[in-house]
Design a protein around this motif. Sequence first.
Motif, PDB file in Angstrom:
ATOM      1  N   VAL A  53       0.876  -0.957   0.140  1.00 33.90           N
ATOM      2  CA  VAL A  53      -0.062  -0.036   0.122  1.00 33.90           C
ATOM      3  C   VAL A  53       0.872   1.246   0.169  1.00 33.90           C
ATOM      4  N   LEU A  54       0.773   2.065  -1.093  1.00 34.38           N
ATOM      5  CA  LEU A  54       1.682   3.161  -1.145  1.00 34.38           C
ATOM      6  C   LEU A  54       1.162   4.525  -0.491  1.00 34.38           C
ATOM      7  N   ARG A  76       3.937   1.925   2.596  1.00 35.17           N
ATOM      8  CA  ARG A  76       5.070   3.030   2.641  1.00 35.17           C
ATOM      9  C   ARG A  76       4.626   4.148   3.618  1.00 35.17           C
ATOM     10  N   THR A  77       5.061   3.898   4.767  1.00 35.02           N
ATOM     11  CA  THR A  77       4.815   4.874   5.740  1.00 35.02           C
ATOM     12  C   THR A  77       5.476   4.503   7.002  1.00 35.02           C
ATOM     13  N   ILE A 131       8.684  -5.040  -8.162  1.00 37.96           N
ATOM     14  CA  ILE A 131       6.878  -4.886  -8.278  1.00 37.96           C
ATOM     15  C   ILE A 131       6.491  -3.518  -8.429  1.00 37.96           C
ATOM     16  N   ILE A 132       7.004  -2.490  -7.607  1.00 38.06           N
ATOM     17  CA  ILE A 132       6.639  -1.093  -7.972  1.00 38.06           C
ATOM     18  C   ILE A 132       6.896  -0.416  -9.215  1.00 38.06           C
ATOM     19  N   MET A 189       8.603   4.856  -4.822  1.00 37.40           N
ATOM     20  CA  MET A 189       9.418   4.358  -3.893  1.00 37.40           C
ATOM     21  C   MET A 189       9.975   5.226  -2.856  1.00 37.40           C
ATOM     22  N   SER A 190       9.829   6.498  -2.953  1.00 35.74           N
ATOM     23  CA  SER A 190      10.337   7.371  -2.148  1.00 35.74           C
ATOM     24  C   SER A 190       9.900   7.290  -0.721  1.00 35.74           C
TER      25      SER A 190
END
Lengths: 495, 238
Positions: free
Chosen positions: B144-145, B171-172, B200-201, B216-217
Amino acid sequence: MDRRYRIRKDDGCISCMRCARECSFGAIEAGEDRTLILHHDKCVDCQRCVSFCPTGAIFITEDGNRFRGNGVFGESDMKEIFLQARTGGVLLSSMGAPGRNVPIYFDRMLLNASQVTNPSIDPLREPMETAVFLGQRPERIERDGSGRLVDNLPPHLELRTPIMFSAMSYGAISLNVHKALAAAAEKLGTYWNTGEGGLHESLYPYKRSTIVQVASGRFGVHATYLNTAAAIEIKIGQGAKPGIGGHLTGKKIIGDVSRTRMVPEGLDAISPAPHHDIYSIEDLAQLVMSIKETTDGRKPVIVKVAAVHNIAPIASGIARSGADIISIDGFRGGTGAAPKRIRDNVGIPIELAIAAVDQRLREERIRDRVSVIASGGIRNSSDVVKAIALGADAVSIGTAALCALGCHICASCHTGRCAWGLATQDPELTKRLDPEEGAARLGNLVKAWTSEIKEIMGGMGINSIEALRGNRRALKGVDLNAKELEILGIGYAGE
Amino acid sequence: MRTVDMRKDGLDALKAHEGEEMEVTGCLGERYIGCGMKSGILHVEGTPGNALGSYLDGGTIYVDGNAQDATADTMNSGLVAIRGSAGDALAYGMRGGRVYVLGDAGYRAGVHMKAYEDRKSTLVIGGRTGSFLGEYLAGGIIIVLGLGDEQRDITGYFCGNGMYAGTIYLRTERTPLNLSDKLVRRNVDEEEKERILKPIIEDFASVFSLSADRCMSGSFIAIEADESKSYSQLYAAV
């Protein structure tokens, strides 16, 4: 020491050590100089040693030392408390709910027979129809412009006898049991059910006799699986453990079980309690239709539920969901493993459930939209006849089928050490069942029951299962109260 | 490319031409599009209905708008890519293939996803998800981005409850709300990010023409089952 049984032997023992070789629970061990070392506490009373002793020298007795309790707390209550105090664990058990504290209504209903006023039929001389068709009936007859009948029959199952084999998964039972069930079903013109553990590829040739199951874990479910079957069953619940999920321990997920379930070896296989894509009848309808889409609408869809308090409205909802067949599993239905408190306390007996469902569907005029399969404690052909007279279209048998293959109901399936080679994946044990011989025994059992069913029907002057279904006048009750008679929809004996 | 008008031609037309690349137009909530599809590519315009791509067995489905409930249910392999958001019960019991959602996902996304041999189910959500994400997870990867929602919780309550294999990447830096004590949260190091998340991303980003670097950041956390607290400890055999 927690000991339920004692292993005894008499002078007939010839020290052949056969019993030690047969015992898979470690209760009988071969010591030095051909002596037997007995571990009574490990005996589960599976009777394997007794059956194979060449001289009939060994026998199992119940342990004579009993906790007397006080009439409220019995021996098993106390033992269970001790076990839970020691382990902190949820009690795990297997097979169906034992005992007769909850009435077995089959035993309190008696069948009718013809005398003088209408002739009985001799099935040896006259045709007797045991074939059953399961599925939706078309609501009306359609004809084309020139008056010819239009084939508007929805997909259905055709059974030569109203007895099917219940869902038992590969993983809970061995591949040899699946082979025996599949071969027997094909020969008998009936169906066996994969349960939720997928269908082993070697059994694909039996597709016309196979019902594949889609349960909440979706193990081994893919488009090819759905199309390698005569029908697809959505399993919502089972009688032994309504409302809860399943847990096949990673120890049983080895080799082909892993491949067939499509889960990695050694990883537990958890079936969630509900299907998390089904929270309503509308959601169920959607899953039914998505299966029909995937199978081009060519196969009937069965929805299996446990018999619970609201079974009649639930069945009505299922009938309206587009499903073709409802399978109802009663309180006494078996299992490879279930929490004991759930198995012994949740759900209602199948007899009451069949009667309530049949009545409700008739009142709502949707009885012909679905067929009803009943299961959960069907022990013999008269149970079959009574279930059909109460309103079922057919029954399925699990425990009885396992008994035909050697099961002695020691209720140790959850240990994975089944000495009869049924509820185990240990290759040394599974080879104890020869699938061909097993299929022959299952064939004999169902053939015998079918003959008895014909005889019982003939005695009543009925010559087809179709005419028996929901024919509650064929039944009278004994030792039942007015409410029970009302729900069963039958009169009292002599009434 | 063949065009199929859902309102005129219906599902039968899609089945008749399975294996082809098709443009599916005029969708107004039609259910079961791409059910059990083994090959071919569907470009879905409008809003498809429930059970889109259930039992998907190798085909590819692109959705321009939003998808509804039970998308990619019991999917076996293939790709479902949704430019909008997805409804509830996304990818239930999925065993293999990829499900990419650029927007948000509803409740119960990725429940009981699995992995088996070369099949590794992969679910990537560009936005946020509702409660019960990845419950009973039995294998595979959920990412989950939370793109654009860096300051908020990107999952709901009960994230990963009952999961026993597989990994949820978020992504957290925030631990999901009321995370179960049977799960462990760990920070994802650069090596794991490169090795597992990057391929994957990058694939996800290329499907939606996004910048992979942006996806990806920042830092990622991983949620996994605590192996010392397995289900089997729950029982005592009678």
